[in-house]
Design a protein around this motif. Structure first.
Motif, PDB file in Angstrom:
ATOM      1  N   LEU A 407       4.547  -2.953  -2.685  1.00  0.00           N
ATOM      2  CA  LEU A 407       4.651  -4.400  -2.817  1.00  0.00           C
ATOM      3  C   LEU A 407       5.620  -4.924  -1.766  1.00  0.00           C
ATOM      4  O   LEU A 407       6.745  -4.433  -1.659  1.00  0.00           O
ATOM      5  N   TYR A 408       5.176  -5.906  -0.991  1.00  0.00           N
ATOM      6  CA  TYR A 408       6.008  -6.528   0.034  1.00  0.00           C
ATOM      7  C   TYR A 408       6.231  -7.998  -0.319  1.00  0.00           C
ATOM      8  O   TYR A 408       5.314  -8.690  -0.773  1.00  0.00           O
ATOM      9  N   ILE A 409       7.460  -8.469  -0.113  1.00  0.00           N
ATOM     10  CA  ILE A 409       7.790  -9.880  -0.224  1.00  0.00           C
ATOM     11  C   ILE A 409       8.677 -10.231   0.962  1.00  0.00           C
ATOM     12  O   ILE A 409       9.648  -9.518   1.248  1.00  0.00           O
ATOM     13  N   GLU A 410       8.340 -11.305   1.646  1.00  0.00           N
ATOM     14  CA  GLU A 410       9.070 -11.715   2.852  1.00  0.00           C
ATOM     15  C   GLU A 410       9.114 -10.587   3.879  1.00  0.00           C
ATOM     16  O   GLU A 410      10.125 -10.330   4.529  1.00  0.00           O
ATOM     17  N   LYS A 411       8.008  -9.872   3.989  1.00  0.00           N
ATOM     18  CA  LYS A 411       7.800  -8.788   4.955  1.00  0.00           C
ATOM     19  C   LYS A 411       8.738  -7.606   4.744  1.00  0.00           C
ATOM     20  O   LYS A 411       8.912  -6.784   5.649  1.00  0.00           O
ATOM     21  N   GLN A 412       9.344  -7.493   3.577  1.00  0.00           N
ATOM     22  CA  GLN A 412      10.167  -6.330   3.279  1.00  0.00           C
ATOM     23  C   GLN A 412       9.624  -5.624   2.051  1.00  0.00           C
ATOM     24  O   GLN A 412       9.145  -6.257   1.113  1.00  0.00           O
ATOM     25  N   GLU A 413       9.667  -4.310   2.073  1.00  0.00           N
ATOM     26  CA  GLU A 413       9.144  -3.527   0.959  1.00  0.00           C
ATOM     27  C   GLU A 413      10.061  -3.665  -0.246  1.00  0.00           C
ATOM     28  O   GLU A 413      11.254  -3.404  -0.168  1.00  0.00           O
ATOM     29  N   VAL A 414       9.474  -4.076  -1.357  1.00  0.00           N
ATOM     30  CA  VAL A 414      10.239  -4.250  -2.592  1.00  0.00           C
ATOM     31  C   VAL A 414      10.060  -3.054  -3.518  1.00  0.00           C
ATOM     32  O   VAL A 414      11.014  -2.584  -4.121  1.00  0.00           O
ATOM     33  N   ALA A 415       8.840  -2.550  -3.634  1.00  0.00           N
ATOM     34  CA  ALA A 415       8.587  -1.451  -4.567  1.00  0.00           C
ATOM     35  C   ALA A 415       7.447  -0.583  -4.070  1.00  0.00           C
ATOM     36  O   ALA A 415       6.471  -1.090  -3.511  1.00  0.00           O
ATOM     37  N   GLN A 416       7.570   0.719  -4.274  1.00  0.00           N
ATOM     38  CA  GLN A 416       6.472   1.639  -4.035  1.00  0.00           C
ATOM     39  C   GLN A 416       5.704   1.817  -5.342  1.00  0.00           C
ATOM     40  O   GLN A 416       6.299   1.903  -6.415  1.00  0.00           O
ATOM     41  N   LEU A 417       4.390   1.895  -5.247  1.00  0.00           N
ATOM     42  CA  LEU A 417       3.529   1.865  -6.428  1.00  0.00           C
ATOM     43  C   LEU A 417       2.602   3.075  -6.428  1.00  0.00           C
ATOM     44  O   LEU A 417       2.159   3.524  -5.366  1.00  0.00           O
ATOM     45  N   SER A 418       2.307   3.567  -7.612  1.00  0.00           N
ATOM     46  CA  SER A 418       1.592   4.839  -7.712  1.00  0.00           C
ATOM     47  C   SER A 418       0.085   4.715  -7.575  1.00  0.00           C
ATOM     48  O   SER A 418      -0.577   5.651  -7.134  1.00  0.00           O
ATOM     49  N   ASP A 419      -0.503   3.593  -7.973  1.00  0.00           N
ATOM     50  CA  ASP A 419      -1.958   3.454  -7.943  1.00  0.00           C
ATOM     51  C   ASP A 419      -2.333   1.984  -7.880  1.00  0.00           C
ATOM     52  O   ASP A 419      -1.468   1.102  -7.881  1.00  0.00           O
ATOM     53  N   CYS A 420      -3.648   1.720  -7.841  1.00  0.00           N
ATOM     54  CA  CYS A 420      -4.123   0.345  -7.688  1.00  0.00           C
ATOM     55  C   CYS A 420      -3.789  -0.513  -8.902  1.00  0.00           C
ATOM     56  O   CYS A 420      -3.518  -1.711  -8.774  1.00  0.00           O
ATOM     57  N   THR A 421      -3.803   0.074 -10.083  1.00  0.00           N
ATOM     58  CA  THR A 421      -3.510  -0.693 -11.298  1.00  0.00           C
ATOM     59  C   THR A 421      -2.061  -1.162 -11.298  1.00  0.00           C
ATOM     60  O   THR A 421      -1.772  -2.338 -11.550  1.00  0.00           O
TER      61      THR A 421
END
Length: 480
Positions: A407-421
């Motif tokens: 997940l990116y907000i303001e072109k910075q990575e906020v969170a890494q996510l495990s899958d599409c859901t």
């Protein structure tokens, strides 16, 4: 995980690069509950390679340690509203309530200054200096002859100015700018402390001698440098009991093994301050610096649940399970590159769970195209993120072993996510949690998702014709 079926456990093994274990786990019918009940002896019987044994036990142990964080999906947490203590400085008082209100009365500014402020025009440099001079002169009346205000007194005066003229707080940074200007004004009008004769006498008393050789420049400046490098906290946190909780959260985030139960308690206790910062448009980097656990997907979902009483993750799971087949079969997306790549991968795989995973991933990425929205505002697939609003970065979406979501907000990575859901749920939650306005070019897609999450009727005029027929949206959608 406790309610997982054998198929779900096997899919989890593949996503964890443990695909070799799938046949044995399927043969032994290891469900989610059985997986969590495994002990060292059982793992040794199931898994032959020591490396796989270590990875499997590590994953299970990490899940158990985070169980308290995941349990937040099963209930709605009640966020307490802490009472803030009254702080006084001379006649400057800060009243305790849900929101702080300042009893300090601003001085009468010169007539031309007042006219500019009433017209909501930002003052130029010379007028700003005159305003700061008025505030400085007024503050000295309430400081019992001292020319050394404390930080809380600066906060109260500048807070009253921002409350009376909100437009001065430009982009959320105005408060700190005005506070710094006021502090500099006091600094330059008072005598330098090194020239104070009493200070020099005290130095001599405790061993300092005039003409004594100074310590090396680097050693002398080190404490100042450290202090200068310390980031200034938002004004309403300085000296506040909330800062104790926030400091604990920042320290706990750096740990590998975290006390998730206490994390939940601290996040509950600080929600008032956090929501105030977000509503005041505090820069995202400052919010994440003070509350780094918002980078954790499940804490982001928990924040959404605290605000809405809705479990965004479980709702998103149901949405993709129900609508994925309908979305990828729409004529609107038939020739979409993502759909073409999906069809190629479907031909190469026969495993039921892998096929289901690929279809759900494709459905997630095809949503904006199904509604005629701008897909670049939704996800950057194997591309660089170029937008400021919440967006997903997706790498190798159909490769179970190497796919990556973020997940990116303001072109910075906020969170890494495990899958599409998890990725889709995080995207929806980010708009709500960080109070970000949805761009009009992605509005249809997010409105569709929110209508299902909050179980609202979708206006039929809102949907394109093919989507209306293809998705077969129920009159009263229920995805519980």
């Amino acid at each position: 995980m406790e309610s997982w079926s054998v198929d779900q456990v096997c899919n989890w093994l593949r996503q964890s690069n443990l695909g070799e274990l799938v046949p044995k786990f399927r043969e032994e019918e290891v469900s989610g509950a059985a997986l969590l009940a495994l002990n060292d002896r059982m793992v040794q019987q199931l898994v032959k390679k020591i490396g796989h044994q270590a990875v499997l036990m590590d994953l299970i142990n990490k899940y158990k340690q985070q169980k308290h964080g995941l349990q937040s999906f099963a209930y709605v947490c009640e966020a307490g509203l802490p009472t803030l203590p009254e702080i006084s400085g001379g006649n400057l008082k800060l009243c305790s309530a849900r929101c702080r209100t300042c009893s300090y009365t601003l001085p009468n500014f010169p007539y031309d200054v007042k006219m500019v402020l009433e017209e909501k025009k930002y003052p130029d440099h010379s007028m700003r200096i005159r305003m700061v001079d008025c505030l400085q002169a007024d503050m000295t009346k309430y400081l019992a002859g001292s020319l050394y205000p404390n930080s809380q007194q600066y906060n109260i005066v500048v807070g009253a100015l921002m409350q009376a003229y909100p437009f001065l707080n430009e982009d959320g940074n105005g408060f700190l700018v005005w506070k710094r200007a006021l502090k500099d004004r006091f600094k330059y009008v008072r005598r330098a402390i090194e020239d104070d004769e009493q200070v020099l006498k005290n130095k001599c008393k405790f061993g300092h001698r005039r003409g004594q050789s100074r310590k090396s420049s680097s050693a002398e400046n080190k404490p100042y440098d450290v202090k200068a490098q310390k980031e200034e906290e938002p004004a309403y946190l300085e000296g506040d009991a909330m800062y104790v909780h926030i400091n604990w959260l920042k320290q706990e985030y750096m740990k590998t093994l975290r006390n998730w139960k206490e994390v939940n308690n601290k996040m509950n206790a600080t929600i008032q301050i956090r929501r105030k910062m977000i509503c005041d448009k505090t820069p995202l980097k400052d919010i994440l610096r003070l509350f780094p656990f918002l980078r954790c997907p499940y804490q982001l979902f928990r924040e959404f649940q605290l605000l809405t009483h809705m479990d965004v993750y479980q709702k998103t799971v149901k949405i993709l399970e129900i609508y994925s087949e309908s979305i990828i079969s729409l004529c609107l997306v038939k020739n979409n590159p993502i759909n073409i790549v999906l069809q190629e991968h479907l031909k190469q795989n026969t495993e039921e769970n892998v096929l289901k995973y690929m279809k759900m991933t494709a459905a997630c990425l095809l949503l904006p195209d199904a509604f005629g929205d701008d897909s670049s505002l939704f996800a950057a697939v194997n591309e660089e993120v170029k937008v400021l609003t919440p967006v997903l970065e997706v790498k190798n979406p159909f490769n179970v072993n190497s796919c990556r979501f973020a997940l990116y907000i303001e072109k910075q990575e906020v969170a890494q996510l495990s899958d599409c859901t998890t990725a889709l749920a995080a995207l929806v939650a980010a708009f709500h949690v960080f109070n970000i306005q949805c761009p009009s070019r992605i509005q249809r897609t997010l409105k569709f998702l929110l209508s299902l999450i909050f179980e609202m009727n979708i206006p039929q005029a809102f949907l394109p014709g093919q989507v209306k027929r293809g998705l077969e949206i129920p009159k009263h959608p229920s995805v519980c």
